[in-house]
Scaffold this motif. Structure first.
Motif, PDB file in Angstrom:
ATOM      1  N   LYS A  39       0.835  -1.202   0.000  1.00 17.41           N
ATOM      2  CA  LYS A  39       0.000   0.000   0.000  1.00 17.41           C
ATOM      3  C   LYS A  39       0.869   1.252   0.000  1.00 17.41           C
ATOM      4  N   VAL A  40       1.953   1.210   0.767  1.00 16.75           N
ATOM      5  CA  VAL A  40       2.833   2.370   0.825  1.00 16.75           C
ATOM      6  C   VAL A  40       3.454   2.620  -0.539  1.00 16.75           C
ATOM      7  N   ASN A  41       3.868   1.553  -1.201  1.00 20.77           N
ATOM      8  CA  ASN A  41       4.471   1.708  -2.527  1.00 20.77           C
ATOM      9  C   ASN A  41       3.491   2.329  -3.514  1.00 20.77           C
ATOM     10  N   GLN A  42       2.272   1.864  -3.455  1.00 18.06           N
ATOM     11  CA  GLN A  42       1.259   2.433  -4.337  1.00 18.06           C
ATOM     12  C   GLN A  42       1.056   3.910  -4.071  1.00 18.06           C
ATOM     13  N   LEU A  43       1.110   4.221  -2.790  1.00 19.04           N
ATOM     14  CA  LEU A  43       0.843   5.587  -2.354  1.00 19.04           C
ATOM     15  C   LEU A  43       1.919   6.541  -2.843  1.00 19.04           C
ATOM     16  N   THR A  44       3.157   6.067  -2.831  1.00 15.69           N
ATOM     17  CA  THR A  44       4.271   6.961  -3.130  1.00 15.69           C
ATOM     18  C   THR A  44       4.716   6.843  -4.582  1.00 15.69           C
ATOM     19  N   LYS A  45       4.050   5.995  -5.329  1.00 14.42           N
ATOM     20  CA  LYS A  45       4.376   5.835  -6.742  1.00 14.42           C
ATOM     21  C   LYS A  45       4.184   7.177  -7.440  1.00 14.42           C
ATOM     22  N   PRO A  46       5.106   7.542  -8.358  1.00 10.70           N
ATOM     23  CA  PRO A  46       4.919   8.812  -9.062  1.00 10.70           C
ATOM     24  C   PRO A  46       3.574   8.801  -9.789  1.00 10.70           C
ATOM     25  N   GLY A  47       2.886   9.881  -9.675  1.00 11.29           N
ATOM     26  CA  GLY A  47       1.592   9.950 -10.340  1.00 11.29           C
ATOM     27  C   GLY A  47       0.475   9.289  -9.561  1.00 11.29           C
ATOM     28  N   GLY A  48       0.777   8.887  -8.344  1.00 14.35           N
ATOM     29  CA  GLY A  48      -0.264   8.300  -7.506  1.00 14.35           C
ATOM     30  C   GLY A  48      -1.357   9.318  -7.260  1.00 14.35           C
ATOM     31  N   ASP A  49      -2.580   8.856  -7.229  1.00 11.87           N
ATOM     32  CA  ASP A  49      -3.660   9.829  -7.152  1.00 11.87           C
ATOM     33  C   ASP A  49      -4.034  10.171  -5.721  1.00 11.87           C
ATOM     34  N   ARG A  50      -3.454   9.432  -4.742  1.00 17.96           N
ATOM     35  CA  ARG A  50      -3.855   9.733  -3.371  1.00 17.96           C
ATOM     36  C   ARG A  50      -3.049  10.882  -2.798  1.00 17.96           C
ATOM     37  N   ASP A  51      -3.682  11.610  -1.929  1.00 18.70           N
ATOM     38  CA  ASP A  51      -3.021  12.701  -1.230  1.00 18.70           C
ATOM     39  C   ASP A  51      -1.946  12.089  -0.334  1.00 18.70           C
ATOM     40  N   THR A  52      -0.694  12.445  -0.584  1.00 21.24           N
ATOM     41  CA  THR A  52       0.393  11.804   0.163  1.00 21.24           C
ATOM     42  C   THR A  52       0.432  12.241   1.622  1.00 21.24           C
ATOM     43  N   LYS A  53      -0.368  13.251   1.966  1.00 19.41           N
ATOM     44  CA  LYS A  53      -0.391  13.639   3.367  1.00 19.41           C
ATOM     45  C   LYS A  53      -1.244  12.682   4.182  1.00 19.41           C
ATOM     46  N   ASP A  54      -1.981  11.865   3.508  1.00 17.39           N
ATOM     47  CA  ASP A  54      -2.884  10.952   4.179  1.00 17.39           C
ATOM     48  C   ASP A  54      -2.164   9.635   4.454  1.00 17.39           C
ATOM     49  N   PHE A  55      -1.829   9.391   5.702  1.00 16.62           N
ATOM     50  CA  PHE A  55      -1.012   8.227   5.988  1.00 16.62           C
ATOM     51  C   PHE A  55      -1.812   7.072   6.563  1.00 16.62           C
ATOM     52  N   TYR A  56      -3.101   7.268   6.596  1.00 21.06           N
ATOM     53  CA  TYR A  56      -3.947   6.215   7.103  1.00 21.06           C
ATOM     54  C   TYR A  56      -4.242   5.241   5.962  1.00 21.06           C
ATOM     55  N   LEU A  57      -3.914   3.972   6.165  1.00 24.41           N
ATOM     56  CA  LEU A  57      -4.024   3.020   5.066  1.00 24.41           C
ATOM     57  C   LEU A  57      -5.299   2.184   5.127  1.00 24.41           C
ATOM     58  N   GLY A  58      -6.075   2.407   6.150  1.00 23.58           N
ATOM     59  CA  GLY A  58      -7.367   1.721   6.210  1.00 23.58           C
ATOM     60  C   GLY A  58      -7.260   0.258   6.591  1.00 23.58           C
ATOM     61  N   LEU A  59      -8.321  -0.449   6.315  1.00 22.97           N
ATOM     62  CA  LEU A  59      -8.379  -1.870   6.652  1.00 22.97           C
ATOM     63  C   LEU A  59      -7.392  -2.644   5.785  1.00 22.97           C
ATOM     64  N   LEU A  60      -6.469  -3.335   6.416  1.00 23.62           N
ATOM     65  CA  LEU A  60      -5.499  -4.113   5.635  1.00 23.62           C
ATOM     66  C   LEU A  60      -6.132  -5.420   5.178  1.00 23.62           C
ATOM     67  N   LYS A  78       5.689   2.086  10.882  1.00 27.34           N
ATOM     68  CA  LYS A  78       4.377   1.482  10.659  1.00 27.34           C
ATOM     69  C   LYS A  78       3.654   1.236  11.978  1.00 27.34           C
ATOM     70  N   PHE A  79       2.407   1.580  11.992  1.00 29.59           N
ATOM     71  CA  PHE A  79       1.568   1.338  13.158  1.00 29.59           C
ATOM     72  C   PHE A  79       0.467   0.363  12.764  1.00 29.59           C
ATOM     73  N   ILE A  80       0.258  -0.638  13.591  1.00 33.15           N
ATOM     74  CA  ILE A  80      -0.789  -1.617  13.285  1.00 33.15           C
ATOM     75  C   ILE A  80      -1.723  -1.759  14.491  1.00 33.15           C
ATOM     76  N   LEU A  81      -2.992  -1.696  14.238  1.00 39.53           N
ATOM     77  CA  LEU A  81      -3.990  -1.927  15.283  1.00 39.53           C
ATOM     78  C   LEU A  81      -4.844  -3.114  14.879  1.00 39.53           C
ATOM     79  N   ILE A  82      -5.078  -4.012  15.813  1.00 38.85           N
ATOM     80  CA  ILE A  82      -5.957  -5.149  15.525  1.00 38.85           C
ATOM     81  C   ILE A  82      -7.188  -5.062  16.420  1.00 38.85           C
ATOM     82  N   PHE A  83      -8.344  -5.162  15.805  1.00 40.64           N
ATOM     83  CA  PHE A  83      -9.603  -5.111  16.555  1.00 40.64           C
ATOM     84  C   PHE A  83     -10.325  -6.447  16.452  1.00 40.64           C
ATOM     85  N   GLU A  84     -11.090  -6.748  17.473  1.00 36.51           N
ATOM     86  CA  GLU A  84     -11.953  -7.914  17.351  1.00 36.51           C
ATOM     87  C   GLU A  84     -13.161  -7.540  16.500  1.00 36.51           C
TER      88      GLU A  84
END
Lengths: 159, 183
Positions: A39-60, A78-84
């Motif tokens: 996900k990080v690679n996609q985010l930082t790929k040149p021409g990526g359409d996501r706002d690079t200031k947004d570091f929340y990657l959502g549900l993995l 990297k921060f990871i949270l696991i929920f039940e």
């Protein structure tokens, strides 16, 4: 509300806390590293359409009982949270993002401590407090959920 | 250059609090690395503070031309807390716990900019007096205006106390050091 909190630099686990001493959390975290990297690679790929200031990657990815969420700092911590599953159904994406932002801020304060050696295990009382607050909040939200006493972080390094 | 210009320049040269805090932190951490004993580190910090203090007092008096000669220790404490700390650390500690004889007082520091982010290391590090430089600076500065004081921390929030309390004790006036023609 989270049942597992982990902080990683590259592939090294510098902080881990889980509601129960179970190996499956480690397994889940390792499994999510690859997805995070992707996900990080996609985010930082040149021409990526996501706002690079947004570091929340959502549900993995969701597994049977858990949902795993990821967040990455500009310095690739990297921060990871696991929920039940049972508790996370009431959680909105924006709520989880806020939790990550609190965790990130706590990490920043922790790294600013002159006596902390970067890239080593996080052993900060203040950081522990923030993590505790992330983990116990669920008690007030869902009373059916029982949480065992907080466990201490263990030293684990993956290769 | 006119006077207002000088003043503007002074303001423009301010650094952010984070840079200041991290600089002092890195500096203390390095000293802690270099010396084996925490007691020795405290001594070094005190010495460094002293060297800062004896230089800083001239700057302080130049910046605050309205500060005159103090007639008793209460006045000195007032200037120290309300102007000295304000000028250099941006805080004004409260003055409390005067001894009955009036020769000893406490400064209660709240929101010390030096200690933001700081958590003392485990073990030996718990004995570290992180802010010892402030003590040295007060001692040095007051010595230059002919007051010999003893200065130490009796409470420290970094060590789990409720407040950060700095005790200043007046020892004697340094008559010998008075320049010729004074008094």
């Amino acid at each position: 509300m989270a049942c597992c909190v982990a902080v990683l630099i590259k592939e090294n686990l510098i902080y881990l806390r889980r509601s129960t001493e179970e190996l499956k959390f480690l397994f889940l975290i390792h499994a999510s590293i690859d997805i995070l990297d992707d996900k990080v690679n996609q985010l930082t790929k040149p021409g990526g359409d996501r706002d690079t200031k947004d570091f929340y990657l959502g549900l993995l990815y969701p597994v049977e009982e858990y949902k795993i969420y990821g967040y990455v700092s500009p310095t690739r911590v990297k921060f990871i949270l696991i929920f039940e599953h049972s508790t996370s159904s009431s959680l909105k994406d924006s709520d989880i993002k806020l939790l990550f932002q609190r965790l990130h801020q706590a990490y920043i304060d922790c790294v600013s401590n002159p006596f902390y050696e970067p890239n080593t295990q996080l052993k900060s009382k203040r950081f522990e407090q923030v993590v505790t607050s992330l983990m116990v909040q669920q008690d007030s939200m869902t009373s059916s959920m029982t949480l065992s006493t907080p466990t201490v972080a263990i030293n684990t390094t993956t290769t | 250059m006119s006077r207002t210009n000088v003043k503007q320049n002074l303001d423009a040269r301010r650094v952010t609090q984070e840079l200041f805090t991290l600089t002092y932190g890195a500096f203390v951490a390095q000293i802690l690395n270099d010396y084996e004993h925490v007691d020795e580190v405290n001594k070094q910090l005190d010495k460094i503070g002293y060297n800062i203090g004896v230089r800083l007092i001239d700057d302080f008096l130049a910046r605050n031309p309205n500060v005159g000669r103090c007639h008793d220790l209460r006045e000195t404490a007032d200037v120290l807390a309300k102007q000295g700390f304000k000028t250099y650390l941006g805080i004004s500690p409260s003055i409390t716990n005067w001894s009955p004889a009036g020769d000893e007082f406490s400064l209660l520091l709240d929101g010390n900019p030096l200690t933001e982010f700081v958590e003392l290391p485990e073990g030996q590090g718990q004995k570290l007096s992180y802010n010892q430089m402030i003590c040295g600076a007060i001692r040095g500065a007051l010595e230059m205006v002919q007051l010999e004081v003893e200065c130490r921390f009796v409470q420290d929030q970094l060590k789990g106390d409720n407040a950060t309390e700095l005790r200043v004790k007046f020892l004697k006036k340094l008559e010998d050091a008075l320049p010729v023609g004074e008094d």
